[in-house]
Design an enzyme around this catalytic site. Structure first.
Site, short mmCIF file in Angstrom:
data_model
loop_
_atom_site.label_atom_id
_atom_site.label_comp_id
_atom_site.label_asym_id
_atom_site.label_seq_id
_atom_site.Cartn_x
_atom_site.Cartn_y
_atom_site.Cartn_z
N HIS A 255 32.98 24.96 -9.67
CA HIS A 255 32.26 24.62 -8.44
C HIS A 255 31.64 23.24 -8.56
CE1 HIS A 255 29.69 27.02 -11.09
NE2 HIS A 255 28.68 26.30 -10.69
N GLN B 67 26.45 26.06 -16.92
CA GLN B 67 27.26 26.85 -16.00
C GLN B 67 26.86 28.32 -16.07
OE1 GLN B 67 31.53 26.69 -16.68
NE2 GLN B 67 31.96 27.56 -14.66
N ASN C 40 28.89 21.70 -13.63
CA ASN C 40 28.42 22.25 -14.90
C ASN C 40 29.56 23.01 -15.57
OD1 ASN C 40 25.80 21.28 -14.44
ND2 ASN C 40 25.26 23.10 -13.25
N ASP D 183 24.02 26.69 -1.42
CA ASP D 183 23.57 27.37 -2.64
C ASP D 183 22.40 28.30 -2.28
OD1 ASP D 183 23.89 26.61 -5.92
OD2 ASP D 183 22.14 27.79 -5.30
N VAL E 48 28.02 30.54 -13.30
CA VAL E 48 29.08 31.28 -12.60
C VAL E 48 30.41 30.71 -13.07
CG1 VAL E 48 30.08 31.88 -10.37
CG2 VAL E 48 27.58 31.67 -10.60
N HIS F 185 28.63 20.98 -7.24
CA HIS F 185 27.35 20.99 -6.53
C HIS F 185 27.23 19.67 -5.76
CE1 HIS F 185 25.29 24.20 -9.04
NE2 HIS F 185 26.22 23.82 -9.91
P1 5GP Z 1 26.04 26.77 -12.10
O1 5GP Z 1 24.69 27.04 -12.73
O2 5GP Z 1 27.06 27.77 -12.60
O3 5GP Z 1 26.48 25.37 -12.19
O4 5GP Z 1 25.84 27.03 -10.55
C1 5GP Z 1 25.95 28.26 -9.96
C2 5GP Z 1 25.23 28.17 -8.66
O5 5GP Z 1 25.59 29.25 -7.85
C3 5GP Z 1 23.71 28.20 -8.78
O6 5GP Z 1 23.15 27.01 -8.25
C4 5GP Z 1 23.31 29.43 -8.02
O7 5GP Z 1 22.10 29.29 -7.31
C5 5GP Z 1 24.50 29.65 -7.11
N1 5GP Z 1 24.72 31.03 -6.74
C6 5GP Z 1 24.78 32.08 -7.59
N2 5GP Z 1 25.02 33.22 -6.92
C7 5GP Z 1 25.13 32.87 -5.61
C8 5GP Z 1 25.39 33.60 -4.42
O8 5GP Z 1 25.57 34.83 -4.43
N3 5GP Z 1 25.43 32.92 -3.26
C9 5GP Z 1 25.26 31.57 -3.22
N4 5GP Z 1 25.32 30.98 -2.03
N5 5GP Z 1 25.02 30.83 -4.32
C10 5GP Z 1 24.95 31.47 -5.51
#
Ligand code: 5GP
Length: 112
Positions: free
Chosen positions: A98, A92, A85, A29, A94, A100
């Site tokens: 996914h 969430q 998420n 991440d 993205v 984590h």
């Molecule tokens: P969510 O909040 O949707 O559950 O998690 C999305 C995760 O994707 C976040 O922890 C965020 O830091 C990670 N993330 C977003 N953009 C990028 C990226 O461009 N590269 C990487 N490696 N992680 C990302």
């Protein structure tokens, strides 16, 4: 739907990849919330758990088996947490399914 994760899958933007096969990819991440914070995603662009279908059953199992492969690979023996998420209230950000993997410190419960 195209997201930043599609670009990582297609190698259009860099990521620190820890595991990859035909179906999934795992990478660090970019904003780690724990000393170890790895995302495991399907290459198929599934939005979240609201949008999974019966045909995704094997892929979903493969995602969990990938978690095991990853934690074994990085020798994460002291414990870890897996979080998915879903949707805005679920945190969430993205819209590509996914998992984590969080670890490397003692995690608190319940999460915020
Ligand atoms: P969510 O909040 O949707 O559950 O998690 C999305 C995760 O994707 C976040 O922890 C965020 O830091 C990670 N993330 C977003 N953009 C990028 C990226 O461009 N590269 C990487 N490696 N992680 C990302």
């Amino acid at each position: 739907m195209t997201t930043i994760f599609s670009k990582i899958i297609d190698k259009e933007i860099p990521a620190d990849i820890v595991y990859e096969d035909d179906l999934v990819i795992a990478f660090k991440d970019i904003m780690p919330q724990a000393p170890i914070h790895i995302l495991v995603i399907p290459k198929k662009p599934i939005t979240n758990l609201y949008s999974i279908e019966e045909e995704d059953q094997a892929l979903l199992g493969h995602l969990l088996l990938t978690v095991k492969k990853v934690v074994e690979k990085i020798d994460l023996t002291s414990g870890f947490r897996v979080v998915i998420n879903n949707g805005s209230d679920g945190g969430q950000t993205v819209n590509h399914l996914h998992l984590h993997i969080l670890g490397g410190r003692s995690l608190q419960w319940p999460p915020g």
